[in-house]
Write a protein that holds these residues in place. Structure first.
Motif, PDB file in Angstrom:
ATOM      1  N   THR A 100      14.117  26.999 -16.140  1.00  0.00           N
ATOM      2  CA  THR A 100      12.784  27.526 -15.834  1.00  0.00           C
ATOM      3  C   THR A 100      11.695  26.466 -15.921  1.00  0.00           C
ATOM      4  O   THR A 100      10.555  26.730 -15.556  1.00  0.00           O
ATOM      5  CB  THR A 100      12.411  28.680 -16.774  1.00  0.00           C
ATOM      6  OG1 THR A 100      12.238  28.189 -18.120  1.00  0.00           O
ATOM      7  CG2 THR A 100      13.475  29.772 -16.759  1.00  0.00           C
ATOM      8  N   SER A 101      12.030  25.258 -16.426  1.00  0.00           N
ATOM      9  CA  SER A 101      11.018  24.203 -16.501  1.00  0.00           C
ATOM     10  C   SER A 101      10.903  23.424 -15.198  1.00  0.00           C
ATOM     11  O   SER A 101      10.065  22.524 -15.088  1.00  0.00           O
ATOM     12  CB  SER A 101      11.343  23.241 -17.647  1.00  0.00           C
ATOM     13  OG  SER A 101      12.515  22.485 -17.376  1.00  0.00           O
ATOM     14  N   ARG A 102      11.726  23.768 -14.202  1.00  0.00           N
ATOM     15  CA  ARG A 102      11.656  23.136 -12.894  1.00  0.00           C
ATOM     16  C   ARG A 102      11.674  24.217 -11.813  1.00  0.00           C
ATOM     17  O   ARG A 102      12.210  25.310 -12.034  1.00  0.00           O
ATOM     18  CB  ARG A 102      12.840  22.173 -12.686  1.00  0.00           C
ATOM     19  CG  ARG A 102      12.899  21.063 -13.730  1.00  0.00           C
ATOM     20  CD  ARG A 102      13.817  19.923 -13.275  1.00  0.00           C
ATOM     21  NE  ARG A 102      15.156  20.371 -12.930  1.00  0.00           N
ATOM     22  CZ  ARG A 102      16.120  20.595 -13.824  1.00  0.00           C
ATOM     23  NH1 ARG A 102      15.877  20.462 -15.117  1.00  0.00           N
ATOM     24  NH2 ARG A 102      17.315  20.975 -13.441  1.00  0.00           N
ATOM     25  N   PRO A 103      11.105  23.945 -10.644  1.00  0.00           N
ATOM     26  CA  PRO A 103      11.050  24.963  -9.592  1.00  0.00           C
ATOM     27  C   PRO A 103      12.441  25.459  -9.199  1.00  0.00           C
ATOM     28  O   PRO A 103      13.402  24.693  -9.167  1.00  0.00           O
ATOM     29  CB  PRO A 103      10.384  24.221  -8.421  1.00  0.00           C
ATOM     30  CG  PRO A 103       9.574  23.148  -9.073  1.00  0.00           C
ATOM     31  CD  PRO A 103      10.390  22.703 -10.253  1.00  0.00           C
ATOM     32  N   TYR A 104      12.522  26.745  -8.909  1.00  0.00           N
ATOM     33  CA  TYR A 104      13.767  27.319  -8.405  1.00  0.00           C
ATOM     34  C   TYR A 104      13.448  28.552  -7.575  1.00  0.00           C
ATOM     35  O   TYR A 104      12.339  29.107  -7.634  1.00  0.00           O
ATOM     36  CB  TYR A 104      14.737  27.671  -9.541  1.00  0.00           C
ATOM     37  CG  TYR A 104      14.312  28.813 -10.439  1.00  0.00           C
ATOM     38  CD1 TYR A 104      14.474  30.147 -10.066  1.00  0.00           C
ATOM     39  CD2 TYR A 104      13.756  28.564 -11.696  1.00  0.00           C
ATOM     40  CE1 TYR A 104      14.085  31.191 -10.892  1.00  0.00           C
ATOM     41  CE2 TYR A 104      13.372  29.591 -12.537  1.00  0.00           C
ATOM     42  CZ  TYR A 104      13.540  30.902 -12.125  1.00  0.00           C
ATOM     43  OH  TYR A 104      13.159  31.932 -12.946  1.00  0.00           O
ATOM     44  N   THR A 105      14.434  28.968  -6.795  1.00  0.00           N
ATOM     45  CA  THR A 105      14.323  30.171  -5.979  1.00  0.00           C
ATOM     46  C   THR A 105      15.616  30.968  -6.100  1.00  0.00           C
ATOM     47  O   THR A 105      16.706  30.391  -6.076  1.00  0.00           O
ATOM     48  CB  THR A 105      14.087  29.830  -4.490  1.00  0.00           C
ATOM     49  OG1 THR A 105      12.874  29.088  -4.372  1.00  0.00           O
ATOM     50  CG2 THR A 105      13.980  31.100  -3.655  1.00  0.00           C
ATOM     51  N   VAL A 106      15.493  32.277  -6.250  1.00  0.00           N
ATOM     52  CA  VAL A 106      16.640  33.177  -6.199  1.00  0.00           C
ATOM     53  C   VAL A 106      16.352  34.188  -5.090  1.00  0.00           C
ATOM     54  O   VAL A 106      15.309  34.855  -5.112  1.00  0.00           O
ATOM     55  CB  VAL A 106      16.871  33.904  -7.537  1.00  0.00           C
ATOM     56  CG1 VAL A 106      18.086  34.812  -7.444  1.00  0.00           C
ATOM     57  CG2 VAL A 106      17.052  32.897  -8.666  1.00  0.00           C
TER      58      VAL A 106
ATOM     59  N   PRO B 107      19.494  18.183 -22.020  1.00  0.00           N
ATOM     60  CA  PRO B 107      18.847  18.521 -20.746  1.00  0.00           C
ATOM     61  C   PRO B 107      19.320  17.665 -19.576  1.00  0.00           C
ATOM     62  O   PRO B 107      19.493  18.173 -18.460  1.00  0.00           O
ATOM     63  CB  PRO B 107      17.356  18.298 -21.050  1.00  0.00           C
ATOM     64  CG  PRO B 107      17.229  18.562 -22.518  1.00  0.00           C
ATOM     65  CD  PRO B 107      18.506  18.021 -23.113  1.00  0.00           C
ATOM     66  N   HIS B 108      19.527  16.352 -19.807  1.00  0.00           N
ATOM     67  CA  HIS B 108      19.947  15.520 -18.679  1.00  0.00           C
ATOM     68  C   HIS B 108      21.370  15.857 -18.239  1.00  0.00           C
ATOM     69  O   HIS B 108      21.739  15.625 -17.088  1.00  0.00           O
ATOM     70  CB  HIS B 108      19.821  14.032 -19.027  1.00  0.00           C
ATOM     71  CG  HIS B 108      20.815  13.535 -20.031  1.00  0.00           C
ATOM     72  ND1 HIS B 108      20.545  13.480 -21.381  1.00  0.00           N
ATOM     73  CD2 HIS B 108      22.091  13.064 -19.898  1.00  0.00           C
ATOM     74  CE1 HIS B 108      21.586  12.997 -22.028  1.00  0.00           C
ATOM     75  NE2 HIS B 108      22.546  12.756 -21.154  1.00  0.00           N
ATOM     76  N   GLU B 109      22.169  16.400 -19.142  1.00  0.00           N
ATOM     77  CA  GLU B 109      23.507  16.859 -18.759  1.00  0.00           C
ATOM     78  C   GLU B 109      23.400  18.145 -17.942  1.00  0.00           C
ATOM     79  O   GLU B 109      24.049  18.294 -16.898  1.00  0.00           O
ATOM     80  CB  GLU B 109      24.361  17.094 -20.003  1.00  0.00           C
ATOM     81  CG  GLU B 109      24.640  15.829 -20.803  1.00  0.00           C
ATOM     82  CD  GLU B 109      25.215  16.131 -22.181  1.00  0.00           C
ATOM     83  OE1 GLU B 109      25.719  15.188 -22.802  1.00  0.00           O
ATOM     84  OE2 GLU B 109      25.152  17.283 -22.636  1.00  0.00           O
ATOM     85  N   MET B 110      22.589  19.078 -18.411  1.00  0.00           N
ATOM     86  CA  MET B 110      22.430  20.344 -17.706  1.00  0.00           C
ATOM     87  C   MET B 110      21.837  20.152 -16.317  1.00  0.00           C
ATOM     88  O   MET B 110      22.108  20.936 -15.404  1.00  0.00           O
ATOM     89  CB  MET B 110      21.560  21.290 -18.531  1.00  0.00           C
ATOM     90  CG  MET B 110      22.246  21.845 -19.763  1.00  0.00           C
ATOM     91  SD  MET B 110      23.743  22.789 -19.356  1.00  0.00           S
ATOM     92  CE  MET B 110      23.023  24.163 -18.439  1.00  0.00           C
ATOM     93  N   HIS B 111      21.025  19.103 -16.152  1.00  0.00           N
ATOM     94  CA  HIS B 111      20.441  18.832 -14.833  1.00  0.00           C
ATOM     95  C   HIS B 111      21.526  18.656 -13.772  1.00  0.00           C
ATOM     96  O   HIS B 111      21.300  18.947 -12.595  1.00  0.00           O
ATOM     97  CB  HIS B 111      19.568  17.573 -14.920  1.00  0.00           C
ATOM     98  CG  HIS B 111      18.843  17.249 -13.655  1.00  0.00           C
ATOM     99  ND1 HIS B 111      17.660  17.864 -13.295  1.00  0.00           N
ATOM    100  CD2 HIS B 111      19.136  16.396 -12.650  1.00  0.00           C
ATOM    101  CE1 HIS B 111      17.261  17.389 -12.129  1.00  0.00           C
ATOM    102  NE2 HIS B 111      18.142  16.489 -11.710  1.00  0.00           N
ATOM    103  N   GLU B 112      22.716  18.228 -14.195  1.00  0.00           N
ATOM    104  CA  GLU B 112      23.805  18.001 -13.245  1.00  0.00           C
ATOM    105  C   GLU B 112      24.479  19.299 -12.793  1.00  0.00           C
ATOM    106  O   GLU B 112      25.190  19.304 -11.782  1.00  0.00           O
ATOM    107  CB  GLU B 112      24.865  17.089 -13.873  1.00  0.00           C
ATOM    108  CG  GLU B 112      24.355  15.703 -14.275  1.00  0.00           C
ATOM    109  CD  GLU B 112      23.912  14.877 -13.086  1.00  0.00           C
ATOM    110  OE1 GLU B 112      24.491  15.063 -11.998  1.00  0.00           O
ATOM    111  OE2 GLU B 112      22.988  14.064 -13.239  1.00  0.00           O
ATOM    112  N   VAL B 113      24.299  20.390 -13.538  1.00  0.00           N
ATOM    113  CA  VAL B 113      25.053  21.610 -13.220  1.00  0.00           C
ATOM    114  C   VAL B 113      24.171  22.768 -12.760  1.00  0.00           C
ATOM    115  O   VAL B 113      24.688  23.829 -12.403  1.00  0.00           O
ATOM    116  CB  VAL B 113      25.895  22.076 -14.431  1.00  0.00           C
ATOM    117  CG1 VAL B 113      26.946  21.036 -14.773  1.00  0.00           C
ATOM    118  CG2 VAL B 113      25.024  22.369 -15.640  1.00  0.00           C
TER     119      VAL B 113
END
Length: 329
Positions: free
Chosen positions: A110-116, A138-144
């Motif tokens: 939720t700290s970065r833009p997204y669309t569902v 966080p940098h690991e989760m950014h990959e998934v």
């Protein structure tokens, strides 16, 4: 136990505005675009499970967008996980798209833009929890983020049925079990996304990030070993102790601090586990490597704001309901 909101209880002219407002209030602020505001139908049943919000959402075609403008108004960062129960949805973030069918799942930040987006009526499970409670960086989760995880193979085949049952049994879960269950689900999700990081080959097998995943997995499996030290950890993963310390400095922490934090978290879980209320605080602490009871009490209070004894008594006095991080986030 759970709360229910639905547009069917309102006049048709009020339903679209109500849904947009209610969804933003329940989750995080979102811009909503409904395919047909006049006939739109939506229903959401939710309950808190420890630090986690569990929601069963059914709605007609619409699109929910998290924009930079809305992100700037938020104070807490969450992860959200979506899994269709009926129908189809599309999760988009970080330039990736995850088309999901029933049983598939995807996580987003939720700290970065997204669309569902939903082209037709869809029923979906949504989990939301503060990012700090997932045992991955966080940098690991950014990959998934916005990567489809199949509910029919690998660890996903274990997680998917569990989450489906969670929806159907939501109201049957007692408060005594909710905190422990939320912790277990978060641990399982950490395992799932660690597997995804390995399968994607990002980062490569010899990279520091992959090595750190192995190191943290080893530490987690040996937290109850009183002989667990940086030296034994380094030897187990075949690196020097100096390089081990360097890896953790890259993460802004130390090996000893990480071990201490994970042990404290396990102690916290055991202290609020009804099956272990007969154990003394010092016994729980010793099981996880804290042999000095006074030192343990000071560390626990510095981390959670109250002494371990007060933490346990507060939960007991409230009929098994501890003050959760969800309420204080």
């Amino acid at each position: 136990m759970s709360s229910l909101l639905r547009t069917a209880d309102l006049p048709a002219r009020e339903r679209a505005d109500f849904w947009c407002s209610a969804i933003s209030e329940a989750f995080v602020p979102l811009d909503m675009t409904l395919a047909n505001g006049e006939t739109f139908r939506g229903q959401m049943r939710s309950r808190s499970l420890g630090v986690m919000l569990v929601s069963d959402v059914a709605a007609d075609a619409h699109k929910a967008e998290r924009t930079r403008r809305l992100i700037a108004r938020s104070e807490t960062d969450y992860y959200k996980l979506s899994m269709p129960l009926q129908g189809y949805c599309l999760v988009m973030q970080d330039g990736r798209e995850a088309p999901l069918t029933p049983g598939d799942l995807a996580v987003y930040d939720t700290s970065r833009p997204y669309t569902v987006a939903f082209d037709n009526t869809c029923r979906m499970l949504v989990l939301m929890f503060p990012q700090r409670f997932l045992r991955l960086r966080p940098h690991e989760m950014h990959e998934v983020t916005a990567n489809r995880v199949s509910g029919r193979q690998g660890v996903g085949a274990l997680v998917s049925p569990l989450l489906m049952n969670l929806v159907t049994k939501m109201d049957e879960i007692g408060e005594n079990q909710s905190l422990q269950l939320a912790d277990n689900i978060l641990d399982l999700l950490a395992t799932l996304f660690s597997e995804r990081l390995g399968k994607q080959g990002t980062p490569p097998p010899s990279s520091p990030q992959t090595l750190l995943l192995r190191i943290r997995a080893f530490i987690e499996a040996h937290l109850d070993d009183g002989n667990l030290t940086p030296d034994t950890v380094a030897a187990a993963v075949h690196i020097s102790t100096g390089y081990l310390h360097k890896l953790f400095r890259m993460e802004g922490t130390t090996v000893s601090r990480f071990i201490r934090e994970r042990r404290l978290e396990h102690c916290r879980r055991d202290l609020v586990d009804p099956d272990q209320w007969t154990l003394s605080v010092s016994t729980v602490a010793a099981h996880w490597g804290f042999v000095d009871a006074a030192h343990f009490s000071r560390l626990f209070k510095a981390t959670y704001g109250v002494s371990p004894r007060e933490y346990r008594l507060t939960r007991d006095a409230q009929g098994g309901v501890a003050v959760s991080a969800w309420e204080t986030a």
